[in-house]
Motif scaffolding. Structure first.
Motif, PDB file in Angstrom:
ATOM      1  N   TYR A  57     -48.887-158.063  52.128  1.00 21.25           N
ATOM      2  CA  TYR A  57     -49.108-157.698  50.728  1.00 21.25           C
ATOM      3  C   TYR A  57     -49.696-156.287  50.639  1.00 21.25           C
ATOM      4  O   TYR A  57     -49.239-155.460  49.838  1.00 21.25           O
ATOM      5  N   GLY A  58     -50.699-156.018  51.466  1.00 24.04           N
ATOM      6  CA  GLY A  58     -51.338-154.711  51.442  1.00 24.04           C
ATOM      7  C   GLY A  58     -50.382-153.598  51.804  1.00 24.04           C
ATOM      8  O   GLY A  58     -50.345-152.555  51.140  1.00 24.04           O
ATOM      9  N   ALA A  59     -49.595-153.801  52.856  1.00 21.86           N
ATOM     10  CA  ALA A  59     -48.647-152.771  53.291  1.00 21.86           C
ATOM     11  C   ALA A  59     -47.624-152.461  52.194  1.00 21.86           C
ATOM     12  O   ALA A  59     -47.330-151.294  51.913  1.00 21.86           O
ATOM     13  N   GLU A  60     -47.095-153.503  51.573  1.00 25.13           N
ATOM     14  CA  GLU A  60     -46.083-153.301  50.528  1.00 25.13           C
ATOM     15  C   GLU A  60     -46.667-152.585  49.307  1.00 25.13           C
ATOM     16  O   GLU A  60     -46.076-151.637  48.782  1.00 25.13           O
ATOM     17  N   LEU A  61     -47.839-153.046  48.868  1.00 24.05           N
ATOM     18  CA  LEU A  61     -48.454-152.436  47.690  1.00 24.05           C
ATOM     19  C   LEU A  61     -48.811-150.974  47.947  1.00 24.05           C
ATOM     20  O   LEU A  61     -48.575-150.100  47.106  1.00 24.05           O
ATOM     21  N   LEU A  62     -49.361-150.691  49.114  1.00 25.74           N
ATOM     22  CA  LEU A  62     -49.754-149.320  49.435  1.00 25.74           C
ATOM     23  C   LEU A  62     -48.534-148.402  49.538  1.00 25.74           C
ATOM     24  O   LEU A  62     -48.541-147.283  49.010  1.00 25.74           O
ATOM     25  N   GLU A  63     -47.489-148.879  50.185  1.00 23.11           N
ATOM     26  CA  GLU A  63     -46.279-148.055  50.300  1.00 23.11           C
ATOM     27  C   GLU A  63     -45.639-147.829  48.933  1.00 23.11           C
ATOM     28  O   GLU A  63     -45.169-146.723  48.626  1.00 23.11           O
ATOM     29  N   ASN A  64     -45.636-148.849  48.099  1.00 16.66           N
ATOM     30  CA  ASN A  64     -45.080-148.702  46.748  1.00 16.66           C
ATOM     31  C   ASN A  64     -45.934-147.791  45.871  1.00 16.66           C
ATOM     32  O   ASN A  64     -45.471-147.298  44.838  1.00 16.66           O
ATOM     33  N   SER A  65     -47.179-147.560  46.299  1.00 18.39           N
ATOM     34  CA  SER A  65     -48.099-146.703  45.553  1.00 18.39           C
ATOM     35  C   SER A  65     -48.128-145.278  46.095  1.00 18.39           C
ATOM     36  O   SER A  65     -48.972-144.474  45.695  1.00 18.39           O
ATOM     37  N   GLY A  66     -47.213-144.968  47.021  1.00 23.84           N
ATOM     38  CA  GLY A  66     -47.091-143.601  47.518  1.00 23.84           C
ATOM     39  C   GLY A  66     -47.784-143.323  48.831  1.00 23.84           C
ATOM     40  O   GLY A  66     -47.801-142.170  49.293  1.00 23.84           O
ATOM     41  N   TYR A  67     -48.357-144.360  49.455  1.00 27.85           N
ATOM     42  CA  TYR A  67     -49.036-144.172  50.730  1.00 27.85           C
ATOM     43  C   TYR A  67     -48.085-144.472  51.883  1.00 27.85           C
ATOM     44  O   TYR A  67     -47.447-145.518  51.903  1.00 27.85           O
ATOM     45  N   ARG A  68     -47.996-143.546  52.821  1.00 24.81           N
ATOM     46  CA  ARG A  68     -47.140-143.752  53.983  1.00 24.81           C
ATOM     47  C   ARG A  68     -47.870-144.603  55.012  1.00 24.81           C
ATOM     48  O   ARG A  68     -48.992-144.288  55.415  1.00 24.81           O
ATOM     49  N   HIS A  69     -47.235-145.673  55.424  1.00 22.30           N
ATOM     50  CA  HIS A  69     -47.785-146.547  56.465  1.00 22.30           C
ATOM     51  C   HIS A  69     -47.463-145.896  57.800  1.00 22.30           C
ATOM     52  O   HIS A  69     -46.389-146.079  58.355  1.00 22.30           O
ATOM     53  N   TYR A  70     -48.415-145.123  58.355  1.00 22.53           N
ATOM     54  CA  TYR A  70     -48.098-144.335  59.547  1.00 22.53           C
ATOM     55  C   TYR A  70     -48.654-144.923  60.843  1.00 22.53           C
ATOM     56  O   TYR A  70     -48.269-144.512  61.932  1.00 22.53           O
ATOM     57  N   GLU A  71     -49.571-145.870  60.716  1.00 25.95           N
ATOM     58  CA  GLU A  71     -50.120-146.577  61.877  1.00 25.95           C
ATOM     59  C   GLU A  71     -50.455-147.979  61.415  1.00 25.95           C
ATOM     60  O   GLU A  71     -50.648-148.209  60.227  1.00 25.95           O
ATOM     61  N   ILE A  72     -50.525-148.932  62.310  1.00 29.50           N
ATOM     62  CA  ILE A  72     -50.637-150.340  61.937  1.00 29.50           C
ATOM     63  C   ILE A  72     -51.647-150.572  60.821  1.00 29.50           C
ATOM     64  O   ILE A  72     -51.381-151.301  59.868  1.00 29.50           O
ATOM     65  N   SER A  73     -52.820-149.935  60.900  1.00 27.00           N
ATOM     66  CA  SER A  73     -53.884-150.186  59.923  1.00 27.00           C
ATOM     67  C   SER A  73     -54.165-149.009  58.999  1.00 27.00           C
ATOM     68  O   SER A  73     -55.165-149.024  58.273  1.00 27.00           O
ATOM     69  N   ASN A  74     -53.307-147.984  59.009  1.00 25.15           N
ATOM     70  CA  ASN A  74     -53.623-146.753  58.276  1.00 25.15           C
ATOM     71  C   ASN A  74     -52.489-146.272  57.386  1.00 25.15           C
ATOM     72  O   ASN A  74     -51.318-146.307  57.772  1.00 25.15           O
ATOM     73  N   TYR A  75     -52.905-145.763  56.207  1.00 25.54           N
ATOM     74  CA  TYR A  75     -51.967-145.343  55.168  1.00 25.54           C
ATOM     75  C   TYR A  75     -52.454-144.013  54.587  1.00 25.54           C
ATOM     76  O   TYR A  75     -53.662-143.825  54.379  1.00 25.54           O
ATOM     77  N   ALA A  76     -51.521-143.111  54.319  1.00 28.98           N
ATOM     78  CA  ALA A  76     -51.934-141.794  53.828  1.00 28.98           C
ATOM     79  C   ALA A  76     -50.935-141.248  52.818  1.00 28.98           C
ATOM     80  O   ALA A  76     -49.727-141.508  52.899  1.00 28.98           O
ATOM     81  N   LEU A  77     -51.456-140.483  51.858  1.00 30.25           N
ATOM     82  CA  LEU A  77     -50.582-139.698  51.000  1.00 30.25           C
ATOM     83  C   LEU A  77     -49.949-138.605  51.853  1.00 30.25           C
ATOM     84  O   LEU A  77     -50.497-138.240  52.903  1.00 30.25           O
ATOM     85  N   PRO A  78     -48.800-138.065  51.454  1.00 29.89           N
ATOM     86  CA  PRO A  78     -48.132-137.027  52.261  1.00 29.89           C
ATOM     87  C   PRO A  78     -49.076-135.878  52.613  1.00 29.89           C
ATOM     88  O   PRO A  78     -49.761-135.325  51.751  1.00 29.89           O
ATOM     89  N   GLY A  79     -49.135-135.562  53.914  1.00 28.88           N
ATOM     90  CA  GLY A  79     -49.956-134.455  54.375  1.00 28.88           C
ATOM     91  C   GLY A  79     -51.391-134.813  54.703  1.00 28.88           C
ATOM     92  O   GLY A  79     -52.181-133.935  55.093  1.00 28.88           O
ATOM     93  N   PHE A  80     -51.759-136.097  54.573  1.00 27.70           N
ATOM     94  CA  PHE A  80     -53.160-136.473  54.769  1.00 27.70           C
ATOM     95  C   PHE A  80     -53.371-137.497  55.877  1.00 27.70           C
ATOM     96  O   PHE A  80     -54.395-138.182  55.896  1.00 27.70           O
ATOM     97  N   GLU A  81     -52.444-137.602  56.813  1.00 34.05           N
ATOM     98  CA  GLU A  81     -52.662-138.488  57.950  1.00 34.05           C
ATOM     99  C   GLU A  81     -53.866-137.971  58.743  1.00 34.05           C
ATOM    100  O   GLU A  81     -54.081-136.760  58.827  1.00 34.05           O
ATOM    101  N   CYS A  82     -54.652-138.880  59.305  1.00 32.14           N
ATOM    102  CA  CYS A  82     -55.860-138.479  60.015  1.00 32.14           C
ATOM    103  C   CYS A  82     -55.503-137.877  61.370  1.00 32.14           C
ATOM    104  O   CYS A  82     -55.036-138.579  62.273  1.00 32.14           O
ATOM    105  N   ARG A  83     -55.737-136.586  61.488  1.00 34.33           N
ATOM    106  CA  ARG A  83     -55.371-135.861  62.699  1.00 34.33           C
ATOM    107  C   ARG A  83     -56.155-136.369  63.913  1.00 34.33           C
ATOM    108  O   ARG A  83     -55.619-136.494  65.008  1.00 34.33           O
ATOM    109  N   HIS A  84     -57.438-136.655  63.703  1.00 35.83           N
ATOM    110  CA  HIS A  84     -58.257-137.070  64.837  1.00 35.83           C
ATOM    111  C   HIS A  84     -57.813-138.432  65.380  1.00 35.83           C
ATOM    112  O   HIS A  84     -57.689-138.615  66.600  1.00 35.83           O
ATOM    113  N   ASN A  85     -57.578-139.388  64.509  1.00 34.53           N
ATOM    114  CA  ASN A  85     -57.131-140.691  64.987  1.00 34.53           C
ATOM    115  C   ASN A  85     -55.769-140.603  65.659  1.00 34.53           C
ATOM    116  O   ASN A  85     -55.493-141.313  66.632  1.00 34.53           O
ATOM    117  N   LYS A  86     -54.909-139.716  65.156  1.00 35.41           N
ATOM    118  CA  LYS A  86     -53.583-139.569  65.762  1.00 35.41           C
ATOM    119  C   LYS A  86     -53.674-139.055  67.192  1.00 35.41           C
ATOM    120  O   LYS A  86     -52.841-139.404  68.030  1.00 35.41           O
TER     121      LYS A  86
END
Length: 376
Positions: free
Chosen positions: A221-250
């Motif tokens: 539910y969380g993954a679908e809602l977040l992606e539909n709200s413009g957040y990219r699911h880029y890691e299992i537990s992390n979601y970011a607006l375009p350009g805001f993925e966490c560089r340090h965690n990556k």
């Protein structure tokens, strides 16, 4: 381009959360000053250890904002003076609601912090109390409003599968957090770790964890809602607006090098992962005498390194590129891990897209099972 990173561990907190198994301690205000002096000495002493351009600094804990803000300024100043940071380096500090004020935010901004991470966890006061958080929802709302005046790159941490958390609770938390439009949202399922107060309560049958099916339903539910709200699911537990993925965690998931300063902090340089003494007072004494406090060294074999490269990289939705694997190890992951890859592709848990290997949706659900197949 992401290169090396620096992690600074602040081991203090106002009160230990019931689920927390991090190296953190409450009621140690009398050690703040001596800790600050010691970690600054460690930062200076180890400056030749990893010569590189650093693209991120992450100040975590514990609760970094229990320290006087001037201490954070001094720690960052020491890093700037001894390490080469990229011009656009990501500088993050974790903050707990209830301990955020305008003076601290101004100080962090002045010190070069350009990203903050706020631990909300839940939108329900009864759940916050049940997991030992010191703040209320109104504290968070007030603090977030204040923080957004100074920072436009803000992560909010939330949790699901908490004891007695209903599905409606989780939906309310997600909906209200999304409405704030933070640049990044980390959404973690509760893990009951031995040694925590919550685990002890579980052992005494005082709390009941969510069952796997219910937890998975919340995750989907969380993954679908977040992606539909413009957040990219880029890691299992992390979601970011375009350009805001966490560089340090990556950089962790890309298996890149990092230095860790402070009690219990780990570093990864070459083929060695090594950690500092955890006990705060012992750490301070050893640093004052020797300038370094390494207590645990793990030298990784080539097989260990290849395994880590795979199971860390597969946590990212972009998966692992065979060209990156070849560049690091001089051979193809499709030959080294032929059996593991074929097995999990047959099970519908992995998919190959050109040179890239990634988890399927089904694979994400049981990712730990997949990762185990990449161990030698």
């Amino acid at each position: 381009m992401i290169r090396s990173g620096i992690y600074v561990h602040i081991p203090f907190c106002k009160r230990k959360c019931y689920y927390c198994d991090f190296n953190s301690y409450a009621n140690m205000e009398d050690s703040f000053f001596s800790f600050k002096k010691a970690i600054i000495k460690e930062i200076k002493t180890r400056k030749e250890e990893l010569k590189d351009i650093y693209t991120s600094v992450y100040i975590g804990g514990g609760t970094p904002n229990v320290l006087p803000p001037s201490y954070i300024e001094e720690i960052l100043s020491e890093i700037y003076g001894n390490y080469s940071l990229s011009q656009d380096a990501e500088i993050t500090i974790e903050l707990n609601p209830g301990l955020i004020d305008e003076e601290k935010l101004k100080s962090y901004k002045k010190a070069g912090v350009n990203r903050i991470s706020i631990g909300l966890q839940s939108w329900q006061n009864n759940l916050l109390k049940a997991i030992g958080r010191i703040h209320t929802v109104s504290d968070f709302i007030e603090n977030y409003g204040l923080a957004s005046k100074y920072f436009d790159n803000i992560n909010i941490d939330i949790m699901y599968a908490l004891p007695n958390q209903t599905f409606e609770d989780f939906k309310e938390t997600l909906t209200n957090v999304i409405a704030l439009k933070p640049s990044h949202i980390s959404c973690y399922g509760l893990i009951l770790e031995k040694g925590t107060m919550l685990y002890d309560m579980y052992e005494r049958n005082e709390v009941k964890p969510a069952d796997d099916e219910y937890e998975l339903m919340m995750f989907h539910y969380g993954a679908e809602l977040l992606e539909n709200s413009g957040y990219r699911h880029y890691e299992i537990s992390n979601y970011a607006l375009p350009g805001f993925e966490c560089r340090h965690n990556k950089l962790y998931w890309l298996d890149l090098h990092y230095l860790g300063f402070g009690p219990g902090a780990y570093s990864f340089v070459g083929n060695k992962r090594f950690g500092n003494i955890k006990n705060v007072r012992k750490y301070i004494d050893v640093i004052n005498n020797d300038g370094h406090a390494v207590d645990d060294v793990d030298e990784l074999s080539l097989e260990d390194q290849m395994s880590e490269f795979m199971f860390l990289g597969l946590r990212m939705m972009d998966g692992v590129n065979d060209n990156d694997f070849k560049e690091r190890f001089g051979k193809s992951m499709f030959s080294v891990f032929k059996d593991a890859i074929y097995k999990n592709m047959e099970l519908g848990l992995l998919v190959k897209e050109g040179d890239v290997l990634k988890l399927t949706s089904k694979g994400v659900d049981i990712s730990n099972n997949v990762f185990e197949d990449f161990l030698f």
